[in-house]
Each structure stands twice: as C-alpha cells, then as structure tokens.
Design an enzyme around this catalytic site. Structure first.
Site, PDB file in Angstrom:
ATOM      1  N   LEU A 562       0.832  -1.208   0.000  1.00  0.00           N
ATOM      2  CA  LEU A 562       0.000   0.000   0.000  1.00  0.00           C
ATOM      3  C   LEU A 562       0.862   1.252   0.000  1.00  0.00           C
ATOM      4  O   LEU A 562       0.481   2.291  -0.497  1.00  0.00           O
ATOM      5  CB  LEU A 562      -0.914   0.016   1.228  1.00  0.00           C
ATOM      6  CG  LEU A 562      -2.065  -0.989   1.224  1.00  0.00           C
ATOM      7  CD1 LEU A 562      -2.759  -0.983   2.574  1.00  0.00           C
ATOM      8  CD2 LEU A 562      -3.054  -0.663   0.112  1.00  0.00           C
ATOM      9  N   GLY A 563       2.021   1.132   0.626  1.00  0.00           N
ATOM     10  CA  GLY A 563       2.881   2.303   0.688  1.00  0.00           C
ATOM     11  C   GLY A 563       3.990   2.092   1.679  1.00  0.00           C
ATOM     12  O   GLY A 563       4.137   1.011   2.262  1.00  0.00           O
ATOM     13  N   LYS A 564       4.736   3.135   1.890  1.00  0.00           N
ATOM     14  CA  LYS A 564       5.809   3.031   2.869  1.00  0.00           C
ATOM     15  C   LYS A 564       5.603   4.143   3.886  1.00  0.00           C
ATOM     16  O   LYS A 564       5.602   5.314   3.529  1.00  0.00           O
ATOM     17  CB  LYS A 564       7.168   3.182   2.166  1.00  0.00           C
ATOM     18  CG  LYS A 564       8.317   2.858   3.077  1.00  0.00           C
ATOM     19  CD  LYS A 564       9.634   2.847   2.316  1.00  0.00           C
ATOM     20  CE  LYS A 564      10.840   2.518   3.176  1.00  0.00           C
ATOM     21  NZ  LYS A 564      10.791   2.797   4.585  1.00  0.00           N
ATOM     22  N   GLY A 565       5.384   3.752   5.095  1.00  0.00           N
ATOM     23  CA  GLY A 565       5.172   4.741   6.143  1.00  0.00           C
ATOM     24  C   GLY A 565       6.377   4.806   7.032  1.00  0.00           C
ATOM     25  O   GLY A 565       7.397   4.175   6.747  1.00  0.00           O
ATOM     26  N   GLY A 566       6.267   5.573   8.077  1.00  0.00           N
ATOM     27  CA  GLY A 566       7.326   5.594   9.071  1.00  0.00           C
ATOM     28  C   GLY A 566       7.524   4.172   9.558  1.00  0.00           C
ATOM     29  O   GLY A 566       6.558   3.430   9.703  1.00  0.00           O
ATOM     30  N   GLY A 568       8.348   1.413   8.261  1.00  0.00           N
ATOM     31  CA  GLY A 568       8.339   0.217   7.424  1.00  0.00           C
ATOM     32  C   GLY A 568       7.309   0.249   6.314  1.00  0.00           C
ATOM     33  O   GLY A 568       6.582   1.216   6.117  1.00  0.00           O
ATOM     34  N   VAL A 570       3.995  -0.929   4.233  1.00  0.00           N
ATOM     35  CA  VAL A 570       2.611  -1.253   4.592  1.00  0.00           C
ATOM     36  C   VAL A 570       1.994  -2.120   3.501  1.00  0.00           C
ATOM     37  O   VAL A 570       2.069  -1.800   2.311  1.00  0.00           O
ATOM     38  CB  VAL A 570       1.786   0.041   4.763  1.00  0.00           C
ATOM     39  CG1 VAL A 570       0.367  -0.292   5.231  1.00  0.00           C
ATOM     40  CG2 VAL A 570       2.464   0.987   5.750  1.00  0.00           C
ATOM     41  N   ASP A 681       4.544  13.729  14.016  1.00  0.00           N
ATOM     42  CA  ASP A 681       4.751  13.598  12.585  1.00  0.00           C
ATOM     43  C   ASP A 681       3.467  13.911  11.812  1.00  0.00           C
ATOM     44  O   ASP A 681       2.998  13.119  10.993  1.00  0.00           O
ATOM     45  CB  ASP A 681       5.260  12.188  12.261  1.00  0.00           C
ATOM     46  CG  ASP A 681       5.990  12.130  10.923  1.00  0.00           C
ATOM     47  OD1 ASP A 681       6.220  13.211  10.322  1.00  0.00           O
ATOM     48  OD2 ASP A 681       6.311  11.017  10.470  1.00  0.00           O
TER      49      ASP A 681
END
Ligand SMILES: *[C@@H]1O[C@H](CO)[C@@H](O)[C@H](O)[C@H]1NC(C)=O
Ligand SMILES: *[C@@H]1O[C@H](CO)[C@@H](O)[C@H](O)[C@H]1NC(C)=O
Ligand SMILES: *[C@@H]1O[C@H](CO)[C@@H](O)[C@H](O)[C@H]1NC(C)=O
Ligand SMILES: *[C@@H]1O[C@H](CO)[C@@H](O)[C@H](O)[C@H]1NC(C)=O
Ligand SMILES: *[C@@H]1O[C@H](CO)[C@@H](O)[C@H](O)[C@H]1NC(C)=O
Ligand SMILES: *[C@@H]1O[C@H](CO)[C@@H](O)[C@H](O)[C@H]1NC(C)=O
Ligand SMILES: *[C@@H]1O[C@H](CO)[C@@H](O)[C@H](O)[C@H]1NC(C)=O
Ligand SMILES: *[C@@H]1O[C@H](CO)[C@@H](O)[C@H](O)[C@H]1NC(C)=O
Ligand SMILES: *[C@@H]1O[C@H](CO)[C@@H](O)[C@H](O)[C@H]1NC(C)=O
Ligand SMILES: *[C@@H]1O[C@H](CO)[C@@H](O)[C@H](O)[C@H]1NC(C)=O
Length: 850
Positions: A562-566, A568, A570, A681
C-alpha cells in the site's frame, strides 16, 4: 404625636397549601426571643411562643424602643433585623400538603433609634419547608417581630389559582372587642365594624350553630347588622389597589331574629351593581357562607357590595361577618422539592454558612444560591439544579450521599477542599453528571470503574496524593518515590485511557529530563472522552496479537504494497477473511527492542477516536514485528491533493472537512490524553481517508525516542519530516504539542496553496516563508490553489490562511492550541457550508501576515 409616627403593618396571607391534620399544629414564633426565654405562653391567647433562633441562620436581635412598649405586648416587643445579605429567610417545619394561614407582624417601634420608616419585601415560598424571606429593596434593613402559622382545612378559602392575601376581616357589631384564638379555632383575628347612622345591630343570646366549614367563632356569628331604614340597601364599600387586583369575598350569615309566620327576610347580593347571588334568606341560628367562586375586580378599585331586599321580603337584609382577600399568584414555580431537600442536606452535612443559601435555591433568579446553577427555562416545570460548585469551601469529611438526590446535576466541583474517603460510586449513577472536579482534596481508595467508563465524562482528581491507582485508571506510583502528581485519567473506556496515560507518562519523563519545569505548571484539568465511536468493551490484548504466520496469511504473503510509512512497508490484507487491514511490517532499525515496542502497542491498542486510525492488532514474534491497522480505502490527503490518486480535485469544502477532522484527532491526542500525547509527525501523508472520506490521523504514538526510565539512552534521532518540523524543536530539542500545531499549520497551507512544502525553485523554498512573503506583498490570490477555480467562500479561506499563519508562529507560546484550531476550522466550515446564503464581509478581509 411623635409616638404614633411608626411603622405598623400586620398582614396575613393564606397560602395555597392543603389539609390540616392537627388542629393544634400552630407555629408561633417570637422573632428575636433569646433561646433561654423560649417557650413562653402569651396572653390573651395562651399560645406558646418559641424563639426564632433555630429557624433562621442570620440576623440580629433587638426590641422596640421603650416609649412604645406600653402600646404592645409580647410577642411584638422583640424583633430580629437583618443588616447583612439581601435575602434572609426563615425555614418553617410545616406539614406537607397543608393550607396555612401565615401571619407576619412588623412593628418598627424605632428599634434602631433612627426613626425612619423601613421598607422591604416579604417573600413566601411553600414547600416541604415553608420559607418566609425578608428581602432588602433599598437602604432600609428588614426586620420582623412575630411569625405565626395556622393550618387550615383544605376546602376553606379555595382559590382558582395562587394564594390569598388578607385584605380585611370584620364582624358586624358595635362592640369594641377583637376576636381571635381561642374563640376562633384558626386564630383569625376579627375586628368589629359598625356604621352608627345607617345600621342597627341585631344580636341573639341563643346558640348559633356555627359548625360549618369555616368554623366561625360564636362571638362573630351571634351579632349582625341591618340597615336602619328597613327599605334601604345594606352597603359596604372599600377600595383596592392597584385597581386591577382580583379579590375573593366571603360573607357569613345566620338569621338571628325569630321570624313570625308572615315575615320574610330575602335579599339579593350585588357587587358594583351586578347581582352575584340571590335571592337569599339566612337560615335561623345556622351559619352559611357565601363566597366568590371566581375572583372579582372593581372598576377603578372602588368596590360597592350591596344587599338588596327583594320585593317579597318584609325584613331588611342582614349581614353577620365579611372577609376579603386579594389574589397573589406565584408564577414562578418552586425548585423541585426533592432537590431542595437534597441541597439542604448537603448544606447541613457540610455546615455551609453561605449568606445567599436561604430560601429557594433557584428562584427568584436574582437570589440564585451562590455556587449553584439551575435550569428554569421551562416555566411550567419546577426548576432543577444543574450545577454545584463547592470548590474552596472548607469541606471536610466524605463526599456526601446527599449529592445523590441532585439527580439533574451536570457539573460538580468539589475541588480544593479537605474531603477524605473514597470517591462514591453513585456519582456515576447521576445520568446527566459529566463534569466532576475532585482535585485538591485528600481522597483515598480508587476511582470507581463505573465512573471511568461513563461516556463523555470529564473527571479531575488531581492533587489527591493518597488516591490509589487501579488498573485502567492511572499510572502506578514510581517505585523510587520520586515525587509525582497522583493523576488519574479517565475515560472513554477505562482501557483506552490506560493506554493513553502510559504512553504519555513515558514522554512525561523524557520531557522532565530535558526541562524539569515544563510539566509543573497547570495542566489541562479535564479529560475529554472520545466523541468518536462508542467505546468497545475491554478487549483482551491477546486477541489482538497475531503470529507471524498469521501475518503472512493475512497479507497473502505480502502480495500488495500500500505504501511506505514511518518504520516500514505497509501491506494490504484481510483479518478473518473479511475485514480489510493495513499491515505495517516494522524494520529492525526502527524499533528499540521488544519491551518498548510492546508497551507502546498496548497503549495504541486502546486509543480510540473517530479521527485517529485504529490499531487492530500487532505481531511481535522475535524479530518479526508488525502493526495491523484498519484499512483506509481512500489513501492519504497528499495523494488527493497532488492528483496522483485520481484526477478528481478535492473542493474547498471537502478540504476544510478533512483538516477539521484531522484537527479533532490531534486535539484528542493533546487534550483527550493526559499527560498529553504529541503526534510528532503531522503531515498530509499521515492524514488518511476512509471509504466515506472521513479523515483519520495515522502513525502516531510510535516513538523513536522514548527511553524508558533509568535508561541512559537518549535518542539523537530527530523526529518528524523535513518542512513540517517545528523550528523551535530544532533549537530546544524540546517537543511539545505546539510542535504538532506547527506541523498542522503547514498542512493548512498545503490545502490552501497545493504547493510543495519545500520547493528550492521558489522565491522562498519553505512554504511558510513563501506564503508569508506573498501576504506582506498583499498578493493573496496568487497563493490560492488555482485548481479550485475560485470556487470557495473567500471569508473562510482568509480565515484558514490566518489560522495557518498563527500556527506557524516561530514562538510556540504564541501558537494557538489545537482546541482553538478546531474551533476556528469549524467556523470556517460553517461559513463555507452556508455559502449561497448571503454573507457580508467587512472591508478588512485580508489576513495580516505575522
Ligand atoms: C417537624 O414537625 C414534625 C411534626 O410536626 C416533627 O415530627 C418533626 O420532628 C419536625 N422536624 C423538625 C426538624 O423540627
Ligand atoms: C349544627 O349543624 C350541623 C349540620 O349543619 C349538625 O350536624 C349539628 O348537629 C348542629 N349542631 C347543633 C349544636 O345543633
Ligand atoms: C318602606 O316602603 C314601604 C312600601 O314601599 C312604605 O310603605 C314604607 O313607608 C317605607 N318605610 C320607610 C321607613 O321608608
Ligand atoms: C347604598 O348605595 C346606593 C347606591 O350607591 C345609594 O343609593 C344608597 O343611598 C346607599 N345606602 C346607604 C344606606 O348608604
Ligand atoms: C303579621 O302577623 C302579625 C300577627 O302574627 C300581625 O300583627 C302583623 O300585622 C302581620 N304583618 C303583616 C305585614 O301582615
Ligand atoms: C333579585 O334577583 C332576582 C334574580 O336572581 C331578580 O329576579 C330580582 O328582580 C332581584 N331583586 C332585586 C330587588 O334586585
Ligand atoms: C432545561 O431543561 C429543558 C427541559 O425541561 C431542556 O429542554 C433545556 O435544554 C434545558 N436547558 C439547559 C440550559 O440545560
Ligand atoms: C434522597 O431522597 C429520598 C426521597 O426523596 C430520601 O428518602 C432520601 O433519604 C434522600 N437521600 C439523601 C441521602 O438525602
Ligand atoms: C485542610 O486542612 C488543613 C488542616 O486541617 C488546613 O491547613 C488546610 O488549609 C485545609 N485545606 C483546605 C483546602 O481547606
Ligand atoms: C490525608 O489522609 C491521610 C490518610 O488517608 C492522612 O495521613 C494525611 O494526613 C491526610 N492529609 C491531610 C493534608 O489531611
């Protein structure tokens, strides 16, 4: 001459109470009588009079001047006056649902040596406890000599509404004797009346049967008058002020003469020329009472009562006695009597000596008891007590049960007293009670779970050093005995709050290390419960813990990113095969180890707010750590702003709604958690959108730098994302909620301008500086996102610009709080939503740069 210049007023009221049980239920009060002289029997009635010392909480005693004493007898000689307070009240123990005749006597008698006629008001309030209040209206000091109450029968002196105020009471006789108790069993005082030139007296030595409802004295009924001229009418006149006053008259008749067979006494009764009753013949030696069923009025206040002989009558009209009363309506209902009893109980238990705590607690409004608030908006229902403030009132002992009877309380403040004992459970049972301040006492035990679980409850128990901490309510005391405020933090659900507190507490320590004084100041007093989804029942943490193999299964072997968050990457996944989730796999470098991860996760599992992304579970199997969040199907705000998600442009109203909701989530972290929790954040990629475009903040609570107490480790990692970072945090390395406010200000500029936060090609690379520059140039239109095509309420846009710039103030102290931001955004949203309705703006619509 001078002696007669005094104030003598004696009046009688019959209150609309009901049913005398006890004919001897008289209350006789000699006001100002010292207790040691109480009681005594007064002549001529033989009634026992008592001191008023126990019936009134205020006032001073005195007696009428010596030169007036010969004119009066006990109980008039002594009096009580009230130099202090506006309203002073007597509380009398009367029988419930009883109609009373109340007589108050005021004889000035120059008791104060000033020789000035006093002037004040008298208030009566029927309740379980009848109150008689003397109310100061000008400079003169209220006083009272005698207070007398006589229970009446419920059917006597019936009115359509209100109560009756004595106008006059006469028996028709040329005697000079006043008649009262014991001749009159109700102690009504009868004065004789006779008009020598036009009336002639009729008397009898025979017994008059006076046992009708009104139980008139024999002395009253055995005498009467007829006109001297047998053809004349019997006239009685009086005036009434003000002229519109309504009154009731009561006429008492008995035939006293022995009539011959061919004699008739018959007459009509008229009031101001209109016939009200007749033809009527008095009954031989038997009392009958004729009275008005509906109140009457007299033109211009001049009343003429006439008894007119009918043509058939051989004898003139006869009248024995007459009374008249005016009507007093009490339009203001009395406070709910259970609540009155409850608050009086509270008053007695704590020995409260507040001068305003007299008479009815809520009405009249100008005499509302100090510290109370009432709801008397609905005139047809009794007022109710909605708020009780007894802070700093020197209360001792326990929190009294009596508060339980104030069943409509919304707010209770018992702060800064010396209350001891436990916090009673009944506080949770008062449905409407949602704000409780018990801070600054010496309470013990633990906070009842029912109180903690109550939805919407704001509870403050700070400053109770011996209050125990229980699971779900507060942080345990630190073992090292380090001085710490005992803080209990409610609420939404107790479980949710524990979590919040633990997390915040950890941060509290960090901050203390950095700047010890930071958290010593006043803290937000109340805990705000979530206005989000209803709190779930306590869910066992174990149920939220997933094994790594489960994680693999739920993500279908990490199939879709789905994406890359803080921290790690996702992945998309399913729990139980149906519920969509977002699974964040934590990289090793981002975690600080098992213990801390677990603590933080336990915390996050319990934070629930409709504008915070919900953590549904986690995995901590050795090195494999994952967080499982609710799935937000519409991605993040940034994608929508940049158009990378779809080509559909978010309109201004939707943008406003999204930031308003995000602000609420952030506000919850700051104020709904105690000590407050800093997101650290805030940015557009952390504002996620649900299926219905509901905004939720993501990625909060996971810290990279929350060392556990005792650890020397101090993180050097600078949290946050470049561009969003509070410059003050750079300088001080000291993180506060205001750092989030700064970041939020950047988010606001983004939704206005749709510009990158940092753009090296711009005149000023940083968005805040660039907007500031444009504003000082007065170039407002150029900052607006052109894709909005001018389709917005300019007032709401300018307001958001202004709000954003205040959030970006370099000095954190001068930034607004998130609560203020929420309010501001809601106003903008309202303005935007009311577009189309004509709106006027002042000439000064352009925001000033700061
Ligand atoms: C009030 O009056 C009732 C009966 O008249 C009596 O039983 C009761 O003790 C009285 N209460 C007080 C507080 O004087
Ligand atoms: C007075 O009249 C009532 C009824 O009106 C009667 O019951 C009572 O016996 C009478 N009393 C005397 C003394 O006649
Ligand atoms: C009263 O009226 C009657 C008839 O109307 C008359 O005969 C009589 O003289 C009058 N009496 C007086 C005292 O005026
Ligand atoms: C009673 O009143 C009527 C009307 O005002 C008047 O004509 C009459 O003289 C009065 N009677 C007496 C006895 O005053
Ligand atoms: C009434 O009767 C008495 C005798 O019983 C008589 O003297 C008188 O004149 C009569 N009166 C009238 C008005 O008829
Ligand atoms: C008395 O009242 C009746 C009706 O109630 C009326 O017929 C009569 O004329 C009246 N008589 C006088 C003298 O007013
Ligand atoms: C007062 O009570 C009425 C119902 O009796 C309610 O409708 C109203 O909202 C209340 N007002 C306040 C300020 O609580
Ligand atoms: C509360 O009110 C009820 C009846 O209204 C009464 O019986 C009870 O004693 C009261 N409780 C307290 C603690 O005052
Ligand atoms: C509590 O009591 C102590 C001594 O008994 C007193 O010094 C203190 O001022 C009291 N505190 C409050 C808030 O009344
Ligand atoms: C508070 O209560 C505790 C016992 O529960 C007692 O030891 C302490 O002295 C109290 N403190 C004050 C200030 O009264």
């Amino acid at each position: 001459m001078e002696r007669r210049c005094m104030f003598i007023s004696s009046f009688v009221l019959i209150l609309h109470l009901v049913q005398a049980q006890d004919p001897t239920g008289f209350i006789n009060v000699d006001c100002g009588l010292p207790l040691r002289e109480s009681p005594y029997n007064s002549l001529p009635t033989g009634l026992a009079y008592i001191s008023d010392a126990d019936l009134v909480k205020s006032g001073k005693t005195s007696r009428i001047a010596k030169e007036f004493e010969p004119d009066y007898t006990k109980p008039i000689l002594k009096l009580r006056y009230f130099p202090d307070g506006v309203r002073n009240c007597y509380h009398l123990n009367v029988t419930r649902d009883t109609k009373y005749l109340i007589k108050a006597t005021f004889v000035y008698g120059n008791y104060d040596g000033l020789n000035v006629d006093p002037n004040f008001d008298l208030y009566l309030g029927p309740n379980i406890w009848t109150t008689v209040c003397l109310v100061k209206t000008g400079i003169s000091i209220p006083f009272i000599n005698v207070l007398e109450l006589r229970p009446l029968k419920k059917d006597m002196y019936v009115t359509q509404s209100g109560s009756l105020k004595y106008e006059f009471r006469r028996y028709l006789s040329n005697s000079d004797r006043n008649i009262r108790y014991p001749d009159d069993v109700y102690d009504r005082k009868w004065y004789p009346m006779f008009v020598a030139n036009s009336w002639t007296q009729v008397t009898t030595n025979l017994n008059v049967n006076s046992s009708n409802l009104y139980e008139l004295p024999k002395g009253v009924m055995s005498t009467g008058v007829t006109p001297l001229n047998p053809n004349a009418t019997l006239n009685i006149t009086w005036t009434i002020e003000p002229s519109t006053t309504k009154f009731y008259s009561y006429m008492h008749f008995a035939e006293l003469q022995t009539l011959r067979a061919n004699d008739t006494r018959e007459f009509n009764i008229t009031m101001n020329g209109k016939i009200t009753y007749g033809p009527y013949s008095p009954k031989p030696l038997k009392t009958q009472t004729i009275f008005d069923i509906t109140p009457e009025q007299c033109d211009g206040g001049a009343c003429l009562l006439q008894l007119l002989k009918t043509s058939k009558s051989t004898l003139p009209p006869l009248l024995n006695a007459i009374e008249a009363f005016t009507v007093i309506d009490f339009p203001q209902m009395e406070t709910n009597e259970d609540e009155v009893a409850g608050i009086k109980n509270v008053q007695d238990i704590y020995g409260l000596n507040k001068i305003s705590w007299q008479g009815d607690p809520c009405v009249p409004k100008q005499f509302l008891w100090d510290g109370l608030n009432c709801n008397n908006s609905d005139i047809s229902t009794p007022p109710i007590i909605t708020s009780l403030d007894l802070s700093t009132s020197g209360l001792t002992g326990i929190i009294t049960q009596a508060i339980q009877n104030l069943t409509h309380l919304e707010k209770l403040d018992l702060s800064n007293n010396n209350l001891t004992g436990e916090i009673p459970k009944f506080l949770a049972d008062i449905k409407s009670l949602l704000v409780i301040d018990l801070s600054g006492n010496n309470l013990t035990g633990s906070v009842p779970p029912s109180l903690l679980q109550k939805k919407g409850m704001k509870l403050n128990v700070e400053g109770n050093p011996h209050l125990l901490c229980t699971a779900g309510s507060c942080v345990n005391k630190r073992k090292d005995g380090h001085k710490k405020k005992s803080i209990i933090v409610p609420v939404v659900a107790s479980i949710a709050s524990v979590a919040v507190i633990i997390g915040a507490f950890v941060m509290f320590l960090v901050l203390r290390k950095k700047k010890a004084s930071k958290f010593e100041g006043p803290q937000p007093s109340y805990i705000q419960a979530s206005d989000g989804r209803s709190s779930e029942p306590a869910i066992m943490t174990e149920n939220k813990r997933f094994s790594y193999s489960e994680v693999i299964a739920m993500t279908n072997n990490f199939q879709r990113i789905l994406g890359k968050g803080g921290f790690g990457i996702v992945y998309y996944g399913f729990v139980n095969g149906t519920k969509q989730v977002a699974v964040k796999i934590l990289s090793h470098s981002s975690s600080q180890g098992y213990k801390q991860f677990k603590a933080e996760v336990e915390l996050l599992l319990r934070v629930h707010h409709k504008n915070l992304v919900n953590l549904v579970g986690y995995c901590d199997e050795g090195e494999n750590m994952a967080l499982i969040y609710e799935y937000m199907s519409n991605g993040d705000l940034k994608e929508h702003m940049s158009g990378t998600r779809n080509r559909f442009i978010l309109n201004w109203g939707t943008r406003l709604k999204i930031v308003s909701e995000s602000a609420q989530g952030l506000e919850y972290l700051h104020n709904g958690c105690k000590p407050p929790m800093v997101h650290r954040d805030v940015k557009t990629t952390n504002i996620l959108l649900s299926e219905h475009f509901e905004a939720k903040l993501a990625d909060f609570g996971l810290s990279r730098s929350f060392p556990i107490e005792g650890e020397t480790h101090v993180s050097t990692v600078v949290a946050g994302t470049p561009g969003y970072l509070d410059p003050e945090y750079y300088r001080t390395n000291w993180l506060t909620e205001k750092s989030d406010v700064y970041s939020f200000g950047i988010v606001l500029l983004e939704i206005i301008t749709n510009q990158p936060v940092i753009d090296q090609s711009r005149e000023k690379p940083h968005i805040a500086e660039w907007v500031g520059l444009m504003l000082t140039k007065g170039d407002i239109i150029s900052i607006m996102d052109p894709t909005l095509n001018g389709d917005y309420d300019s007032g709401s846009v300018w307001k958001v610009v202004e709000l954003a710039m205040s959030c970006l103030n370099p000095s954190s102290a001068r930034r607004p709080t998130m609560s203020q931001v929420v309010i501001g955004l809601n106003e903008c949203l309202a303005a935007e939503n009311s577009r189309g309705v004509s709106l006027t703006f002042g000439t000064e619509v352009s925001p000033r740069a700061r």
